[in-house]
Design a protein around this motif. Sequence first.
Motif, short mmCIF file in Angstrom:
data_model
loop_
_atom_site.label_atom_id
_atom_site.label_comp_id
_atom_site.label_asym_id
_atom_site.label_seq_id
_atom_site.Cartn_x
_atom_site.Cartn_y
_atom_site.Cartn_z
N SER A 189 -29.66 22.21 25.97
CA SER A 189 -30.23 21.04 25.82
C SER A 189 -31.33 21.17 26.52
O SER A 189 -32.56 20.75 26.21
CB SER A 189 -29.77 19.79 25.95
OG SER A 189 -29.09 19.61 27.46
N ILE A 210 -19.92 18.03 24.52
CA ILE A 210 -20.88 18.26 25.42
C ILE A 210 -20.53 18.60 26.82
O ILE A 210 -19.29 18.03 26.88
CB ILE A 210 -21.92 16.96 25.51
CG1 ILE A 210 -22.41 16.52 24.18
CG2 ILE A 210 -22.44 16.80 26.67
CD1 ILE A 210 -23.11 14.98 24.40
N TYR A 268 -32.46 16.45 18.80
CA TYR A 268 -31.39 17.39 18.38
C TYR A 268 -31.18 17.67 17.20
O TYR A 268 -31.24 16.71 16.45
CB TYR A 268 -30.00 16.91 19.07
CG TYR A 268 -30.28 16.68 20.57
CD1 TYR A 268 -30.24 17.55 21.47
CD2 TYR A 268 -29.98 15.44 21.25
CE1 TYR A 268 -30.40 17.43 22.77
CE2 TYR A 268 -29.99 15.22 22.53
CZ TYR A 268 -30.16 16.11 23.53
OH TYR A 268 -30.36 16.12 24.91
N TYR A 301 -19.11 26.51 14.84
CA TYR A 301 -19.75 25.41 15.68
C TYR A 301 -21.11 26.14 15.83
O TYR A 301 -21.49 27.43 15.68
CB TYR A 301 -19.21 25.17 16.88
CG TYR A 301 -18.92 26.19 17.87
CD1 TYR A 301 -20.02 26.67 18.77
CD2 TYR A 301 -17.48 26.70 18.00
CE1 TYR A 301 -19.74 27.80 19.62
CE2 TYR A 301 -17.32 27.96 19.10
CZ TYR A 301 -18.38 28.35 19.50
OH TYR A 301 -18.20 29.66 20.42
N LEU A 323 -21.38 20.58 16.44
CA LEU A 323 -22.48 20.94 17.39
C LEU A 323 -22.21 20.90 18.87
O LEU A 323 -21.32 19.67 19.30
CB LEU A 323 -23.89 19.97 17.26
CG LEU A 323 -25.04 20.05 17.81
CD1 LEU A 323 -25.66 21.46 17.81
CD2 LEU A 323 -25.92 19.02 17.87
N HIS A 352 -24.28 26.11 18.84
CA HIS A 352 -24.34 25.76 20.18
C HIS A 352 -25.75 25.81 20.63
O HIS A 352 -26.46 26.92 20.19
CB HIS A 352 -23.66 26.76 21.00
CG HIS A 352 -23.70 26.53 22.64
ND1 HIS A 352 -24.66 27.23 23.24
CD2 HIS A 352 -22.88 26.66 23.36
CE1 HIS A 352 -24.51 26.93 24.44
NE2 HIS A 352 -23.34 26.30 24.75
N ALA A 404 -23.26 21.32 22.97
CA ALA A 404 -24.23 21.23 23.73
C ALA A 404 -23.96 21.54 25.29
O ALA A 404 -23.29 20.89 25.84
CB ALA A 404 -25.30 20.19 23.55
N LYS A 436 -23.60 12.65 17.56
CA LYS A 436 -24.14 13.84 16.96
C LYS A 436 -23.55 15.34 17.40
O LYS A 436 -23.56 16.08 16.69
CB LYS A 436 -25.43 14.04 17.47
CG LYS A 436 -26.66 13.16 16.83
CD LYS A 436 -27.96 13.67 17.10
CE LYS A 436 -29.00 12.95 16.44
NZ LYS A 436 -29.27 13.47 14.86
N PHE A 437 -22.49 15.08 18.55
CA PHE A 437 -21.94 16.36 19.08
C PHE A 437 -20.57 16.30 18.88
O PHE A 437 -19.71 15.29 19.04
CB PHE A 437 -22.47 16.47 20.58
CG PHE A 437 -23.92 16.46 20.62
CD1 PHE A 437 -24.48 17.69 20.69
CD2 PHE A 437 -24.61 15.39 20.84
CE1 PHE A 437 -26.03 17.79 20.98
CE2 PHE A 437 -25.97 15.33 21.09
CZ PHE A 437 -26.59 16.49 21.22
#
Length: 365
Positions: free
Chosen positions: A153, A194, A165, A148, A173, A150, A175, A190-191
């Motif tokens: 943010s 989180i 991002y 991954y 990804l 990291h 965050a 996108k993640f």
Amino acid sequence: MKLQTKRAYNFNAGPSALPISVLEKAQLELVDFRGTGMSVMELSHRSKAYEVVHNQAISNLRELLSIPENYEVLFLQGGASLQFSMIPMNFLQPGKQAAYVMTGSWSEKAFKETALFGEAYQAASTKEDKYRSIPKHDELQYKQDDAYVHITSNNTIYGTEWKEYPNTGDVPLIADMSSDILSRPIDVSKFALIYAGAQKNLGPSGVTVVIIRKDFLEQANTNIPTMLKYSTHSKNNSLYNTPPTFGIYMLGEVLNWARELGGIEAIAELNEKKAKLIYDAIDSSEGYYIGHAEKDSRSLMNITFNLKEEELEKKFLEQAKQEGFVGVNGHRSIGGCRVSTYNAVPYEACKAFSDFMVKFQKENN
């Protein structure tokens, strides 16, 4: 009974300001929660009354952040700091590496924890420039077979924030959004994961929100302690053991407040206006106030700056305290000044501080 109307200008970096209407509602419901004859803190976490609170908080968060159906929402404990360990324990497979983008103290701490469980490396860093900026996307050096990537943010200590991002493609990804979650719209898709401590924009300390994509969750290691498996909490709707029920109740009420305010778009617009008040005071001061972050990396949540002289800075901080502004001292590791303008910090507080900055400069120039 209403709370006293005299309120501090609370610019603490966390735990931070909470909406006054939420505090007043909690005060009214503290002794007898919705006719149960008990405080929400006294309810069984297996009771129907608490189940409504718990599930409504999850539902509200899904709605506000537009969380897709293929993501789980978990309420955990241990703060974001425990996530620094849980993430590599669950997702750093043998033979894989984890890539960390270094933008401040919290990414340093996350990276340090990961090294205890496997191989991790720095995909980019702005430390040489005292973390004044966020790396450009084309500066990120990671590998397509990494476990991954990291990122952090928003960086509370240095006052920087990712404006867009990175798109890491097939590389998951992750965050840490502890200090800017719910402050602006985000594309959750996108993640892979989180995470965020609640004590900035979501509620009081004690609750950690994790938003995790289901297919990523299925890839997690299984040979780790039960309480440190995300799957344990996913399978039990975050009720495997007693959760921080009062914190989740407060989180749910903050989310209700956010909905009534107009949702995340309205919150983002207000946050832009609040931050602009203080950044304008810095930019128009002709070097009297010196912002730490580069302009294209400025945080909307944590505004960091110094005064041109150390003695002036001491006087500024002392006078700010006398004027009722709380939490303006910079983090102990770097000093200076910091104004945290989280969601629940009113526009009027930011206007008052901006006016104070202008007045102080005129009187001490």
